[in-house]
Design an enzyme around this catalytic site. Structure first.
Site, PDB file in Angstrom:
ATOM      1  N   GLU B  62      73.232  48.326  47.321  1.00 46.19           N
ATOM      2  CA  GLU B  62      73.683  48.728  48.657  1.00 46.19           C
ATOM      3  C   GLU B  62      75.066  49.369  48.632  1.00 46.19           C
ATOM      4  OE1 GLU B  62      72.345  45.746  47.952  1.00 46.19           O
ATOM      5  OE2 GLU B  62      70.466  45.752  49.073  1.00 46.19           O
ATOM      6  N   HIS B 130      69.003  36.545  55.916  1.00 47.48           N
ATOM      7  CA  HIS B 130      68.272  37.732  56.381  1.00 47.48           C
ATOM      8  C   HIS B 130      68.193  37.675  57.904  1.00 47.48           C
ATOM      9  CE1 HIS B 130      67.205  37.862  52.177  1.00 47.48           C
ATOM     10  NE2 HIS B 130      66.501  38.965  52.315  1.00 47.48           N
TER      11      HIS B 130
END
Lengths: 319, 338
Positions: B62, B130
Site C-alpha cells: 500500500e 478491517h
C-alpha cells in the site's frame, strides 16, 4: 579519457560549485544569518554531477533532505537556491520548501523528499507515467544507504522491477545513516546486490570518480530508455561534513576519514584533468574564481531578497 | 434513468472517466485480475478487459503503490488508487500525507497532484483491523480533500468530480452501502441505491446535502450514519419532532454554509459518527459549529459516536459499537425534551 574538453571542464565547474556552495552555506548557517537546518554533501559532489550529466533536460531527479548538490547539478541556479535557503519569495520554492525541499520542476527536479526512502515509490510512479505515455523520459532517484532499510525501498523497487520502469535508483552509499554505520544495519553491506533479488541489474561504482559515475549513469539511462529498466547504481562515497548542522562526526574513525579524504572527488578529478594535456592549472583556478564570484554575488542578493508576506501563509495549499 | 447501487455507480464513473480522459487509470490490489473480484467490493469488475494496461494490479504494497500514484499524478496522470480496506491507509499514509498533500505547498504552488484514493470503511463483522472509520485521521490534513459518499448518485457524481479535481482526494465508501452482488455481497447491507440519470454529471466535493428538511433539530451524519440519521428522523417525526437531516458528505472542507443555515433554523445539533467519540470528526464539527454559530444554539451540540474501543468482532458488541437510529433518535429526543 576521450571526453570533450568543454564537457569535462563543465563537470569540474559543477563539482567546485557544489563544494563552494556548501562551504559558504555552512559559514552562513554558523554565523547565524541563515535560518533552519542544513544537511550537506561535501565529499559527495561527484555522485550528483555524474548522474545529472547523464540526463537530459526533460529527465527528472528526485532527491532527499541532502539535496543541494543534486539541485545545482540538475541546473538550479545558485541564486534561486540561496534565496530559498534564506526563506525568500524569490527562492526556487518561494521560501516554502527550504533546505530539505529544494527543487524546481521546470528544471527537472522534484522538491527534496525528506522522509527517508519517500522518493523511491514516487520516482517509480513518475517512471510509470513516462512508460504509459511512451515519453522516453527517465527519472534518477537519489537516496542514501539508510533508505535501503525502509519498507518503501522494497515496495518501490519491486514495482519498478515488475513493470520494467525507466528509473535509475541511485544509492549514495556514504557508509552512514545519520551516525549509524552500515555494518550495524546491513548483513550484506553491498547495496547493489539487492537488485538481483528483484530481478534487475545492479552495479557498484566508485562514487568519488565523476567520470565513472557519469559512464555508469549514461549506460543505465540508455537501458531505461530501451525499456530494460530499472537499474540500481550504488555509488560509494563519503560525507566530509556532519549529518546535519553542528554534527562533529565523532563516530567516524580517523583512519577511515583520512582514507576517504585522500580520495576526494574534486582533487582526483583535477589530477585527471591536468594529465590530459589540454587543461592547465590556470584553467581550473579560473573556474574556481568564477564560481566564488557567482556565490558571493548570490549571497549579497539573497540577503536582500524579498520575503513572503503573511498573506502567503495560506496560499499554495490547494490547486 | 436506471436504479444502481454504489458499486455499480462507481464502476460506471470510472468507465466514463477513463473513456473521456486517457490519463486516468486505476491502481490497486486485485482490481483487474481475470477471474478475480474486481477489487475487494467489485467496483472495477470487468474493467481490465475494457481498458487493457490501465487497470494496474499491484503487489500487496500500500505504501508503494500510493507513492506510485503520487508520482504518476505529478507527471500529469490521473490515478484512481484504492485500498481494499480503509485500515490499510495507515500503511499508505506517509505517501498520502507527506507527499501527496504537501507537495504543492512545498513547491510554492508549482506541483499539482490530481489523484484519488478510494477507501472502504465501516464495522462489518471483520473484527478490529478491517473495520475502522478512518475519516478522523485525514480530515485535518491541509492539502488533502476528503469526501464520504452515502448513495449511488453521489458516488458516481463525486468520483467523477474527484477524478477531475487537481488535488489529492481521499474518497470514503462504506462497506454496508456498496450493494455489491454475488460472492462479494455484504450481510447486513443497507439500501443505498439511487436513480442514476443518463449522461455525464458531477457532484461538488465541498457541499453537504440536506436529505430531509425540518425545524426542531439538525441531525448530521455521513456514510452509514446519514442513513441512520434519516431513519431516526422518521421515528422522531412520529413523535412530533421535526428533524432536519444533513449528509455532511464533504469532510474536508466542511460545508459550513449548508450546516450553518440549518443550525440557525433549528438551534439544536446531533452529530452521529461511526468511530470512537474521542478525537473524532464530530469533535471538529462540534467545535466548528460552536465557534461559528454558537449564538444560535439553544443547547450544546450532542455527539452520538462509538465507544472508545477498537471495533469488536462479536455481533452483539459490534452492533452496539455502531450508532443506530434508536440511539440517534434518543439523543435528539433528550435534546428537545430534556
Amino acid at each position: 579519457m576521450n571526453l570533450d574538453r568543454d564537457f569535462v571542464l563543465g563537470l569540474y565547474r559543477k563539482l567546485v560549485l557544489i563544494r563552494e556552495f556548501e562551504e559558504r552555506v555552512k559559514f552562513l548557517f554558523l554565523e547565524g544569518t541563515m535560518p533552519g537546518t542544513i544537511h550537506q554533501c561535501q565529499g559527495q559532489e561527484a555522485t550528483a554531477v555524474g548522474v545529472c550529466a547523464a540526463l537530459g533536460a526533460s529527465d527528472y531527479i528526485t532527491s532527499t533532505f541532502r539535496g543541494h548538490g543534486h539541485a545545482l547539478a540538475k541546473g538550479l541556479s545558485v541564486q534561486e537556491m540561496l534565496d530559498e535557503l534564506f526563506g525568500a519569495s524569490t527562492g526556487c520554492c518561494k521560501g516554502k520548501g527550504g533546505s530539505m525541499h529544494v527543487g524546481n520542476m521546470a528544471k527537472g527536479m522534484v522538491p527534496g523528499i525528506a522522509i527517508v526512502a519517500g522518493g523511491i515509490p514516487l520516482a517509480a510512479g513518475m517512471a510509470l507515467a513516462f512508460k504509459m505515455r511512451k515519453t522516453g523520459q527517465v527519472v534518477a532517484c537519489f537516496f542514501g544507504d539508510g533508505a535501503v532499510a525502509e519498507g518503501a525501498f522494497h515496495e518501490g523497487v519491486n514495482m519498478a522491477a515488475i513493470w520494467d520502469l525507466p528509473v535509475i535508483f541511485v544509492c549514495e552509499n556514504n557508509l552512514y545513516g545519520a551516525s549509524t554505520r552500515i555494518d550495524k544495519v546491513m548483513k550484506n553491506p553491498k547495496v547493489s546486490d539487492r537488485a538481483a533479488s528483484y530481478g534487475f541489474r545492479g552495479e557498484t561504482v566508485d562514487g568519488n570518480d565523476v567520470i565513472a559515475v557519469y559512464e555508469a549513469a549514461t549506460k543505465a539511462a540508455a537501458e531505461c530508455r530501451a525499456g530494460k529498466g530499472p537499474v540500481l547504481l550504488e555509488l560509494l562515497t563519503y560525507r566530509r561534513t556532519g549529518h546535519s548542522r553542528r554534527d562533529a562526526c565523532h563516530y567516524q574513525a580517523k583512519t577511515e576519514k583520512e582514507a576517504w579524504f585522500s580520495r576526494d572527488p574534486i582533487d582526483r578529478f583535477a589530477t585527471q584533468l591536468l594529465g590530459r594535456g589540454d587543461i592547465a592549472i590556470a584553467d581550473l583556478e579560473a573556474i574556481k574564481a568564477a564560481v566564488e564570484k557567482e556565490i558571493e554575488d548570490g549571497v549579497v542578493n539573497a540577503k536582500q531578497a524579498p520575503h513572503p508576506t503573511l498573506a502567503d501563509l495560506t496560499t499554495d495549499v490547494l490547486a | 434513468m436506471k436504479r444502481q447501487g454504489i458499486a455499480e455507480a462507481l464502476r460506471d464513473a470510472i468507465t466514463e472517466e477513463m473513456t473521456r480522459d486517457p490519463s486516468v487509470f486505476c491502481i490497486g490490489e486485485d482490481i483487474g485480475v481475470p477471474g478475480g473480484w474486481g477489487g475487494a467490493f467489485t467496483v472495477t469488475l470487468g474493467l481490465s478487459e475494457k481498458f487493457p494496461g490501465r487497470i494496474i494490479d499491484t503487489p500487496i504494497a500500500e505504501l508503494g503503490f500510493t507513492g506510485i500514484a503520487v508520482g504518476a499524478a505529478m507527471m500529469g496522470m490521473r490515478p484512481i488508487a484504492d485500498v481494499q480496506y480503509g485500515d490499510f491507509l495507515f500503511l499508505a499514509s506517509d505517501q498520502l500525507i507527506n507527499n501527496a498533500a504537501k507537495m504543492r505547498y512545498m513547491s510554492g504552488g508549482a506541483i499539482t497532484v490530481p489523484m484519488v484514493m478510494r477507501a472502504p470503511v465501516g464495522a462489518t463483522g471483520r473484527g478490529s483491523q478491517h473495520a475502522q472509520s478512518m475519516e478522523r485521521y485525514f480530515t485535518g490534513v491541509p492539502g488533502l480533500k476528503v469526501v464520504a459518499v452515502s448513495n449511488a448518485y453521489d458516488a458516481k457524481g463525486m468520483l467523477k468530480a474527484a477524478v477531475r479535481d487537481d488535488n489529492p482526494v481521499l474518497f470514503f465508501e462504506h462497506k454496508l452501502l456498496y450493494g455489491s452482488k454475488g460472492a462479494r455481497a455484504e450481510p447486513g447491507a443497507v439500501d443505498a441505491t439511487s436513480e442514476i440519470p443518463e449522461g455525464d454529471y458531477t457532484v461538488p466535493l465541498d457541499k453537504a446535502a440536506v436529505r430531509r428538511e425540518g425545524n426542531d433539530v439538525t441531525l448530521l451524519g455521513w456514510l452509514l450514519m446519514a442513513h441512520n440519521s434519516l431513519a431516526a428522523a422518521g421515528t422522531l417525526g412520529g413523535e412530533g419532532i421535526d428533524a432536519e437531516v444533513i449528509d455532511v458528505r464533504s469532510l474536508s472542507p466542511f460545508d459550513y454554509e449548508t450546516i450553518g443555515a440549518s443550525v440557525r433554523k433549528t438551534g439544536r445539533v446531533v452529530i452521529a459518527e461511526e468511530g470512537p467519540k474521542t478525537g473524532g470528526v464530530s469533535a471538529e464539527l462540534a467545535a466548528g459549529i460552536a465557534e461559528r454559530f454558537g449564538k444560535f444554539l439553544k443547547e450544546p451540540v450532542v455527539r452520538v459516536a462509538s465507544a472508545d474501543v477498537p471495533v469488536p468482532f462479536t455481533p452483539i458488541l459490534e452492533n452496539d459499537y455502531r450508532p443506530d437510529a434508536a440511539k440517534i433518535a434518543a439523543a435528539a429526543r433528550k435534546l428537545i425534551k430534556g
